[in-house]
Enzyme design. Structure first.
Site, short mmCIF file in Angstrom:
data_model
loop_
_atom_site.label_atom_id
_atom_site.label_comp_id
_atom_site.label_asym_id
_atom_site.label_seq_id
_atom_site.Cartn_x
_atom_site.Cartn_y
_atom_site.Cartn_z
N ASN A 90 -9.71 -39.54 -16.44
CA ASN A 90 -9.05 -38.19 -16.06
C ASN A 90 -8.91 -37.65 -17.40
OD1 ASN A 90 -6.87 -39.63 -17.04
ND2 ASN A 90 -5.58 -39.23 -15.42
N TYR A 129 5.88 -50.82 -19.66
CA TYR A 129 4.50 -51.13 -19.90
C TYR A 129 4.03 -52.24 -19.79
CZ TYR A 129 0.11 -51.66 -22.40
OH TYR A 129 -1.12 -52.47 -22.51
N LYS A 179 -0.47 -46.42 -21.84
CA LYS A 179 -0.24 -47.80 -22.79
C LYS A 179 0.78 -47.65 -23.78
CE LYS A 179 -3.88 -46.78 -26.35
NZ LYS A 179 -4.82 -47.14 -27.03
N ARG A 214 0.48 -60.65 -36.27
CA ARG A 214 -0.17 -60.43 -35.07
C ARG A 214 -1.67 -60.87 -35.17
NH1 ARG A 214 4.01 -59.65 -33.88
NH2 ARG A 214 5.06 -57.93 -33.19
N SER A 251 -2.65 -57.65 -21.16
CA SER A 251 -2.40 -57.82 -22.42
C SER A 251 -1.57 -58.89 -22.74
CB SER A 251 -1.46 -56.25 -22.78
OG SER A 251 -0.70 -56.68 -23.77
N ALA A 252 -1.63 -59.26 -24.07
CA ALA A 252 -0.72 -60.56 -24.63
C ALA A 252 0.70 -60.23 -24.31
CB ALA A 252 -1.10 -60.62 -26.15
N THR A 253 0.91 -58.90 -23.92
CA THR A 253 2.28 -58.50 -23.84
C THR A 253 3.15 -59.24 -22.69
OG1 THR A 253 3.96 -56.73 -23.71
CG2 THR A 253 2.09 -56.69 -22.49
N LYS A 270 1.56 -54.45 -16.69
CA LYS A 270 0.35 -55.47 -16.84
C LYS A 270 0.69 -56.73 -15.81
CE LYS A 270 -2.08 -52.83 -19.37
NZ LYS A 270 -3.47 -52.11 -18.71
P1 NAD Z 1 -7.09 -45.29 -24.08
O1 NAD Z 1 -5.70 -44.59 -23.63
O2 NAD Z 1 -7.85 -44.82 -25.20
O3 NAD Z 1 -7.86 -45.60 -22.70
C1 NAD Z 1 -7.43 -45.36 -21.32
C2 NAD Z 1 -8.10 -44.54 -20.35
O4 NAD Z 1 -7.81 -44.37 -19.52
C3 NAD Z 1 -8.12 -42.99 -21.00
O5 NAD Z 1 -9.33 -42.59 -21.46
C4 NAD Z 1 -7.25 -42.18 -19.97
O6 NAD Z 1 -7.63 -40.86 -20.25
C5 NAD Z 1 -7.69 -43.03 -18.93
N1 NAD Z 1 -6.69 -43.02 -17.80
C6 NAD Z 1 -5.36 -43.20 -17.98
N2 NAD Z 1 -4.80 -43.03 -16.49
C7 NAD Z 1 -5.88 -42.72 -15.85
C8 NAD Z 1 -5.82 -42.24 -14.36
N3 NAD Z 1 -4.63 -42.23 -13.49
N4 NAD Z 1 -6.98 -42.04 -13.97
C9 NAD Z 1 -8.17 -41.99 -14.69
N5 NAD Z 1 -8.22 -42.19 -16.04
C10 NAD Z 1 -6.85 -42.54 -16.48
O7 NAD Z 1 -6.62 -46.92 -24.08
P2 NAD Z 1 -7.38 -48.27 -24.61
O8 NAD Z 1 -6.60 -48.60 -25.78
O9 NAD Z 1 -8.71 -47.98 -24.55
O10 NAD Z 1 -6.59 -49.16 -23.46
C11 NAD Z 1 -7.72 -49.46 -22.37
C12 NAD Z 1 -6.77 -50.27 -21.53
O11 NAD Z 1 -6.62 -51.63 -22.33
C13 NAD Z 1 -5.34 -50.03 -20.97
O12 NAD Z 1 -5.41 -50.33 -19.71
C14 NAD Z 1 -4.47 -50.42 -21.90
O13 NAD Z 1 -3.21 -50.70 -21.48
C15 NAD Z 1 -5.33 -52.16 -22.14
N6 NAD Z 1 -4.67 -52.66 -23.45
C16 NAD Z 1 -4.87 -52.02 -24.64
C17 NAD Z 1 -4.39 -52.57 -25.51
C18 NAD Z 1 -4.55 -51.81 -27.03
O14 NAD Z 1 -3.98 -52.24 -28.08
N7 NAD Z 1 -5.37 -50.74 -27.06
C19 NAD Z 1 -3.88 -53.62 -25.71
C20 NAD Z 1 -3.84 -54.41 -24.57
C21 NAD Z 1 -4.19 -53.86 -23.40
C1 UD1 Z 2 2.25 -52.92 -29.35
C2 UD1 Z 2 3.11 -53.15 -28.08
C3 UD1 Z 2 2.43 -53.99 -27.22
C4 UD1 Z 2 0.99 -53.35 -26.80
C5 UD1 Z 2 0.21 -53.13 -28.18
C6 UD1 Z 2 -1.13 -52.26 -27.78
C7 UD1 Z 2 5.57 -53.20 -28.71
C8 UD1 Z 2 6.85 -53.97 -28.97
N1 UD1 Z 2 4.52 -53.84 -28.54
O1 UD1 Z 2 1.93 -54.27 -29.88
O2 UD1 Z 2 3.16 -53.97 -25.91
O3 UD1 Z 2 0.26 -54.28 -25.87
O4 UD1 Z 2 0.88 -52.36 -29.13
O5 UD1 Z 2 -0.68 -50.98 -27.33
O6 UD1 Z 2 5.39 -51.82 -29.11
N2 UD1 Z 2 3.94 -51.68 -37.48
C9 UD1 Z 2 4.59 -51.34 -38.52
N3 UD1 Z 2 4.66 -49.90 -38.85
C10 UD1 Z 2 4.07 -48.90 -37.75
C11 UD1 Z 2 3.36 -49.57 -36.67
C12 UD1 Z 2 3.56 -50.80 -36.32
O7 UD1 Z 2 5.13 -51.95 -39.33
O8 UD1 Z 2 4.18 -47.86 -38.07
C13 UD1 Z 2 4.18 -53.16 -37.18
C14 UD1 Z 2 4.80 -53.48 -36.06
O9 UD1 Z 2 6.28 -53.81 -36.34
C15 UD1 Z 2 4.05 -55.00 -35.61
C16 UD1 Z 2 2.78 -54.56 -36.12
O10 UD1 Z 2 2.71 -53.64 -37.04
O11 UD1 Z 2 4.75 -55.89 -36.21
C17 UD1 Z 2 1.66 -54.50 -35.16
O12 UD1 Z 2 2.35 -53.23 -34.15
P1 UD1 Z 2 1.20 -52.62 -33.17
O13 UD1 Z 2 -0.04 -52.13 -33.70
O14 UD1 Z 2 2.40 -51.54 -32.66
O15 UD1 Z 2 1.17 -53.60 -32.06
P2 UD1 Z 2 2.15 -54.70 -31.30
O16 UD1 Z 2 3.69 -54.55 -31.73
O17 UD1 Z 2 1.61 -56.13 -31.33
#
Ligand code: NAD
Ligand code: UD1
Length: 337
Positions: A32, A148, A84, A230, A124-126, A152
């Site tokens: 979307n 969030y 996310k 991380r 996610s690792a979360t 997951k």
């Molecule tokens: P992103 O936001 O870049 O991609 C998600 C996409 O989904 C976007 O293009 C958005 O427009 C689309 N979207 C959201 N809601 C929608 C809906 N209702 N219908 C259709 N499209 C929709 O994020 P990403 O970093 O590419 O993450 C992809 C997936 O991986 C997500 O589910 C996210 O939670 C998961 N994930 C991401 C991370 C990370 O650190 N990036 C870590 C763990 C898990």
């Molecule tokens: C975060 C989310 C996690 C999610 C992931 C991907 C939290 C608590 N966790 O993970 O649930 O799946 O993003 O979207 O929000 N940091 C700084 N300065 C900054 C940004 C980050 O010091 O401006 C530090 C953070 O404190 C952390 C590390 O960098 O220690 C990584 O942060 P981030 O990239 O946000 O990832 P996570 O916290 O691991």
């Protein structure tokens, strides 16, 4: 094989589309565009020299889903679509439960209706919460610190229930650690809306001069240099993990869960130093108070994916920093012109 990629225009989705097309899969993207741009898909086509099919629409829209499954013979789904932003999920939990959980239920209902029972899900690792690292798939899950994370966890449980009810489904749950970096072409990468929440996009926006300085959240943790640790993984390694996962699904795997991480932990200071080293730039940063909800150390045990998917992460932290900067410096405004 024809793969439906929900959320395929996003950061991880677009990189996965590149790998899918490169491996000869047909790709249908459904997005979307609430957190992405169609431009990313044009760039995917430019990188691969191949075409994909794009549907703009929402996984919450049952009629739209029905149309996508009717117009295409889908063999399997890779489900990235979701919201996310952790902080936003605390403020707007219902929006997160509706979009992520209800959206997944509607997607699975459409799959069931059209006899498509193969899915890879972006978890996610979360979901591991406060378990001690290295985090292995055997550990208990669900002790998440925010809505969030709970979406997951709930979706994983829903998919497990679907499998119990009908073991013709093949489901792979992928638990990502911290994806960073970009495709080596510099044509696609992470393009967050507004001020980034995550470390690497924040660093690269400081480096490009969009943000004045990086705040390092806490330097008094019980870690070697006091900053949090991380498991950062190159997004291209992560994307390749999806190829292995969808292949596993097509083998008829039942339900499986895999970590996608490197197994190595790096501190925030390690990342700052590696970024400075690989780009030759000096980053402006200062230490700030801890961020609520952060854990001192999170890293994977990636051995199950190595054993069962024949997948390991190849790229180093230096590669991740180089490719992030290549993307950011070539696209200072992201996908915006
Ligand atoms: P992103 O936001 O870049 O991609 C998600 C996409 O989904 C976007 O293009 C958005 O427009 C689309 N979207 C959201 N809601 C929608 C809906 N209702 N219908 C259709 N499209 C929709 O994020 P990403 O970093 O590419 O993450 C992809 C997936 O991986 C997500 O589910 C996210 O939670 C998961 N994930 C991401 C991370 C990370 O650190 N990036 C870590 C763990 C898990
Ligand atoms: C975060 C989310 C996690 C999610 C992931 C991907 C939290 C608590 N966790 O993970 O649930 O799946 O993003 O979207 O929000 N940091 C700084 N300065 C900054 C940004 C980050 O010091 O401006 C530090 C953070 O404190 C952390 C590390 O960098 O220690 C990584 O942060 P981030 O990239 O946000 O990832 P996570 O916290 O691991």
């Amino acid at each position: 094989m024809n793969i439906l990629v929900t959320g395929g225009a996003g950061y991880i989705g677009s990189h996965t589309c590149v790998e899918l097309l490169g491996e000869g899969f047909e790709v249908v993207v459904l997005d979307n565009l609430c957190n992405s741009s169609e431009e990313s898909l044009e760039r995917v086509e430019k990188i691969t020299g191949k075409k994909l099919k794009f549907y703009k629409g929402d996984i919450l829209d049952t009629e739209f889903l029905d149309r996508v499954f009717t117009e295409n013979k889908i063999d399997g789904v890779i489900h990235f679509a979701g919201l996310k932003a952790v902080g936003e999920s605390v403020k707007l939990p219902l929006m997160y439960y509706q979009n992520n959980v209800e959206g997944t239920v509607k997607l699975c209902l459409a799959m069931q209706k059209h006899g498509v029972k193969n899915i890879v899900f972006s978890s996610s690792a979360t979901v591991y919460g406060k378990n001690e690292p290295p985090l292995s798939e055997k550990l208990p899950t669900g002790d998440c610190s925010n809505p969030y994370g709970r979406t997951k966890y709930f979706i994983e449980e829903i998919l497990k229930d679907i499998y119990v009810s009908d073991n013709e489904w093949n489901i792979v749950l992928l638990r990502y650690f911290n994806p960073i970096g970009a495709h080596e072409s510099g044509l696609i990468g992470e393009d967050p809306n507004g001020i980034p929440n995550n470390l690497m996009p924040y660093i690269s926006q400081v480096a490009i001069g969009k943000l004045p300085k990086l705040n390092i959240f806490g330097n008094d943790y019980d870690t070697p240099d006091g900053t949090c640790i991380r498991d950062y993984i190159h997004v291209v390694d992560l994307a390749k993990g999806h190829i292995k996962a969808i292949e596993k699904v097509f083998e008829g795997c039942g339900i499986k869960t895999y970590n996608l991480g490197t197994g190595k932990g790096y501190s925030v200071m390690d990342i700052v130093n590696a970024f400075e080293e690989s780009t030759g730039l000096k980053l402006n940063y200062e230490f700030a108070p801890r961020r609520a909800g952060d854990l001192p150390s999170v890293y994977s045990d990636p051995s199950l994916a190595e054993k069962e998917l024949d997948w390991t992460a190849k790229y180093s932290i230096a590669d991740m920093c180089r490719d992030t900067w290549n993307w950011q410096s070539k696209n200072p405004k992201g996908y915006k012109k």
